[in-house]
Design an enzyme around this catalytic site. Structure first.
Site, PDB file in Angstrom:
ATOM      1  N   TYR A  25      48.837  36.043  39.620  1.00 26.47           N
ATOM      2  CA  TYR A  25      48.418  35.830  38.306  1.00 26.47           C
ATOM      3  C   TYR A  25      49.718  35.310  38.295  1.00 26.47           C
ATOM      4  O   TYR A  25      50.214  35.346  36.757  1.00 26.47           O
ATOM      5  CB  TYR A  25      47.615  36.587  37.263  1.00 26.47           C
ATOM      6  CG  TYR A  25      46.108  36.915  37.962  1.00 26.47           C
ATOM      7  CD1 TYR A  25      45.644  35.691  37.514  1.00 26.47           C
ATOM      8  CD2 TYR A  25      45.898  37.797  38.372  1.00 26.47           C
ATOM      9  CE1 TYR A  25      43.772  35.431  37.592  1.00 26.47           C
ATOM     10  CE2 TYR A  25      44.037  37.830  38.856  1.00 26.47           C
ATOM     11  CZ  TYR A  25      44.144  36.693  38.035  1.00 26.47           C
ATOM     12  OH  TYR A  25      41.984  37.017  38.456  1.00 26.47           O
ATOM     13  N   TYR A  80      35.479  42.755  34.090  1.00 24.01           N
ATOM     14  CA  TYR A  80      35.778  41.714  35.496  1.00 24.01           C
ATOM     15  C   TYR A  80      36.085  43.146  36.599  1.00 24.01           C
ATOM     16  O   TYR A  80      35.770  44.338  36.845  1.00 24.01           O
ATOM     17  CB  TYR A  80      36.877  42.333  34.884  1.00 24.01           C
ATOM     18  CG  TYR A  80      38.594  41.956  36.522  1.00 24.01           C
ATOM     19  CD1 TYR A  80      38.472  40.891  36.173  1.00 24.01           C
ATOM     20  CD2 TYR A  80      39.006  42.921  37.730  1.00 24.01           C
ATOM     21  CE1 TYR A  80      39.591  40.094  37.689  1.00 24.01           C
ATOM     22  CE2 TYR A  80      39.809  42.812  38.389  1.00 24.01           C
ATOM     23  CZ  TYR A  80      39.921  41.020  38.585  1.00 24.01           C
ATOM     24  OH  TYR A  80      40.477  40.750  39.781  1.00 24.01           O
ATOM     25  N   ASP A 115      30.233  49.437  38.959  1.00 24.23           N
ATOM     26  CA  ASP A 115      31.240  49.389  40.039  1.00 24.23           C
ATOM     27  C   ASP A 115      32.472  50.066  39.190  1.00 24.23           C
ATOM     28  O   ASP A 115      32.844  50.136  37.888  1.00 24.23           O
ATOM     29  CB  ASP A 115      31.850  47.577  39.317  1.00 24.23           C
ATOM     30  CG  ASP A 115      32.887  47.382  39.832  1.00 24.23           C
ATOM     31  OD1 ASP A 115      33.807  47.708  39.704  1.00 24.23           O
ATOM     32  OD2 ASP A 115      34.079  46.155  39.435  1.00 24.23           O
ATOM     33  N   LYS A 131      40.670  51.396  44.337  1.00 31.94           N
ATOM     34  CA  LYS A 131      41.700  51.480  43.914  1.00 31.94           C
ATOM     35  C   LYS A 131      42.238  52.673  44.136  1.00 31.94           C
ATOM     36  O   LYS A 131      42.725  53.467  44.984  1.00 31.94           O
ATOM     37  CB  LYS A 131      41.096  51.078  42.283  1.00 31.94           C
ATOM     38  CG  LYS A 131      41.427  50.003  42.053  1.00 31.94           C
ATOM     39  CD  LYS A 131      41.886  49.715  40.027  1.00 31.94           C
ATOM     40  CE  LYS A 131      42.316  48.323  40.029  1.00 31.94           C
ATOM     41  NZ  LYS A 131      41.138  47.557  40.120  1.00 31.94           N
TER      42      LYS A 131
HETATM   43  C1  LIG Z   1      40.405  46.213  40.589  1.00 33.52           C
HETATM   44  C2  LIG Z   1      38.712  45.845  40.022  1.00 33.52           C
HETATM   45  C3  LIG Z   1      38.874  45.227  41.439  1.00 33.52           C
HETATM   46  C4  LIG Z   1      38.831  44.724  42.268  1.00 33.52           C
HETATM   47  O1  LIG Z   1      39.459  45.498  43.007  1.00 33.52           O
HETATM   48  P1  LIG Z   1      41.255  44.979  44.307  1.00 33.52           P
HETATM   49  O2  LIG Z   1      41.382  45.890  44.966  1.00 33.52           O
HETATM   50  O3  LIG Z   1      41.527  44.287  43.035  1.00 33.52           O
HETATM   51  O4  LIG Z   1      40.294  43.727  45.014  1.00 33.52           O
HETATM   52  C5  LIG Z   1      37.130  45.152  40.637  1.00 33.52           C
HETATM   53  N1  LIG Z   1      36.750  45.690  39.735  1.00 33.52           N
HETATM   54  C6  LIG Z   1      37.403  46.543  39.031  1.00 33.52           C
HETATM   55  C7  LIG Z   1      36.232  46.882  38.132  1.00 33.52           C
HETATM   56  C8  LIG Z   1      38.508  46.564  39.004  1.00 33.52           C
HETATM   57  O5  LIG Z   1      39.308  47.160  37.992  1.00 33.52           O
END
Ligand SMILES: *Cc1c(COP(=O)(O)O)cnc(C)c1O
Length: 439
Positions: A23, A153, A255, A284
């Site tokens: 970004y 997100y 997610d 992550k």
């Molecule tokens: C960081 C994140 C993503 C994306 O993961 P990347 O490894 O950056 O592609 C998707 N969902 C959530 C909740 C996140 O925190």
């Protein structure tokens, strides 16, 4: 340690000339801090300063940096092979990690699809949901949209982006190609609120009812909305979403890329509501922040229809799928985390939560502060006005800590191994930084 061939200034100059950052604009408007090395909870800059890291490198490095157990797993695996293709071949780290993930995640989840990053695991989850309905409906593509809440997100690739908050994600810039999904307001009742209010779900329920025939799945970050604004919502919301998804025959994708592996005080955030998703995304902290790795998990109910459909298979397969190095390190990270005798992550996260609650409380006294929120190893101070990052980032570093504020938020998600005196350094800096306005 390998010697450096560039001076710190050369690194900064070349970086600004050629290297695009997350970004950011190019040529780089914001000057980055060059890192020499990182160990435990400390990042050492090339100018010799050390920073206590309150970010876990975007919430991933839960065991801190340069952990001997993770390093050892990588070294051992490298001696066998760092990579082989996953089409037609398999290996011990992949099956051991899958077995472990199946064991520790909600019990319905039985199958693991490996991929390279969080965003891709979301793409995989969404494709899985679409292909599931296509197969089930004998080629019927009516269920092709996704329902989600604002303030979410889910990543930066196109399909993941389409379910991110439309305003934060600047959807209007990409509207000609972005899939149009269905949004309802984000949950309002907070995590700690005693007064659960069923009307928090009204819009969600109405929208689901109205669009059930075209919705393939609901996609949500359970309990904590991360990069979309660090909001924590009530477990009853999640519990009711699960019930409504069943009632209206749509899938539920959770997610847990940010919340997974202990961050919120339970191993997975779905445990706060005691529910099971149909599809789960992990990333992550999966590899302990060692390297980029992610996984999408699903149930047998879903996986079993893939053999029947037109394709006869799930239409996805990345080149570096199931990378052995990533699998070996992730397995080591997970085993370390779950080693109750020696590691005791629950107690660690609980201690961090208590300390954040006590030590961030004084932030409320500042007239510039809107709200202070803590859950598990997440401490958030929301300001009334957004920070000017060009001013703020060097101020943070001057405090001897590493945080990366965004928008109105100054927050920390420290590594679980952080000790009380190190965390105090971070909370004291957060109190100081939120007390006065920087020009
Ligand atoms: C960081 C994140 C993503 C994306 O993961 P990347 O490894 O950056 O592609 C998707 N969902 C959530 C909740 C996140 O925190």
């Amino acid at each position: 340690m390998p010697p450096s061939s560039l001076t710190p200034q050369e690194i900064i100059d070349l970086d600004q000339q050629h290297v695009w950052h997350p970004y950011a604009a190019m040529p780089n408007g914001v000057r980055c801090f060059p890192v020499h090395s990182a160990k435990g909870v400390e990042i050492e800059l090339t100018d010799g300063r050390t920073l206590v890291d309150g970010m876990s490198s975007w919430w991933a490095a839960i065991h801190g940096y340069n952990h001997p157990v993770l390093n050892n797993a990588a070294t051992q695996q490298m001696e066998r092979m760092s990579h082989v293709m996953f089409g037609g071949l398999t290996h011990e780290p992949a099956v051991q990690l899958a077995q472990k993930l199946v064991q520790v995640t909600p019990s319905q989840l039985q199958h693991v699809f490996y991929c390279d990053s969080g965003s891709v695991s979301i793409e995989v989850a969404m494709k899985m949901a679409l292909q599931y309905w296509h197969n089930l409906g004998g080629g019927d593509n009516r269920k092709h949209r996704f329902l989600t809440v604002r303030g979410g997100y889910h990543g930066d690739t196109f399909k993941a982006m389409s379910v991110c908050d439309p305003v934060n994600g600047m959807h209007h810039l990409f509207s000609s190609v972005l899939a149009s999904q269905i949004f309802v307001p984000r949950p309002q009742v907070g995590y700690y609120s005693d007064d659960w209010d069923e009307s928090d779900l009204d819009q969600f329920k109405q929208t689901l009812e109205q669009h059930q025939d075209e919705i393939a799945a609901v996609i949500l970050e359970p309990i904590v909305q991360g990069a979309g604004g660090m909001h924590f919502y009530h477990p009853n919301y999640l519990r009711r979403v699960r019930e409504l998804c069943d009632e209206y025959n749509v899938l539920l994708i959770l997610d847990e890329i940010a919340t997974g592996f202990g961050r919120t005080g339970t191993l997975f955030a779905s445990e706060h509501a005691n529910i099971q998703p149909d599809i789960l995304c992990l990333g992550k902290a999966l590899s302990g922040g060692f390297l980029s790795f992610a996984a999408t998990m699903t149930t047998t109910k879903i996986s079993q229809v893939f053999a029947q459909g037109e394709a006869g298979v799930f239409m996805h397969g990345p080149t570096f799928m199931g990378n052995p190095l990533a699998c070996a390190v992730s397995l080591a990270s997970l085993n370390l985390l779950l080693d109750d005798q020696n590691y005791n992550w629950k107690q660690k996260v609980h201690a961090i939560e208590q300390q954040l609650q006590t030590e961030l409380e004084p932030c409320r006294e500042s007239p510039l502060v809107q709200d202070v929120r803590v859950l598990g190893a997440i401490g958030v101070v929301e300001m009334k006005e957004p920070f000017d990052m060009r001013v703020m980032q060097p101020k943070v570093v001057d405090q001897g800590i590493w945080l990366r504020p965004f928008g109105k938020l100054l927050y920390t998600m420290p590594p679980f191994i952080m000790e009380a005196h190190q965390l105090r350094k971070i909370t004291q800096a957060m109190v100081a930084l939120t007390r006065r306005k920087f020009p």
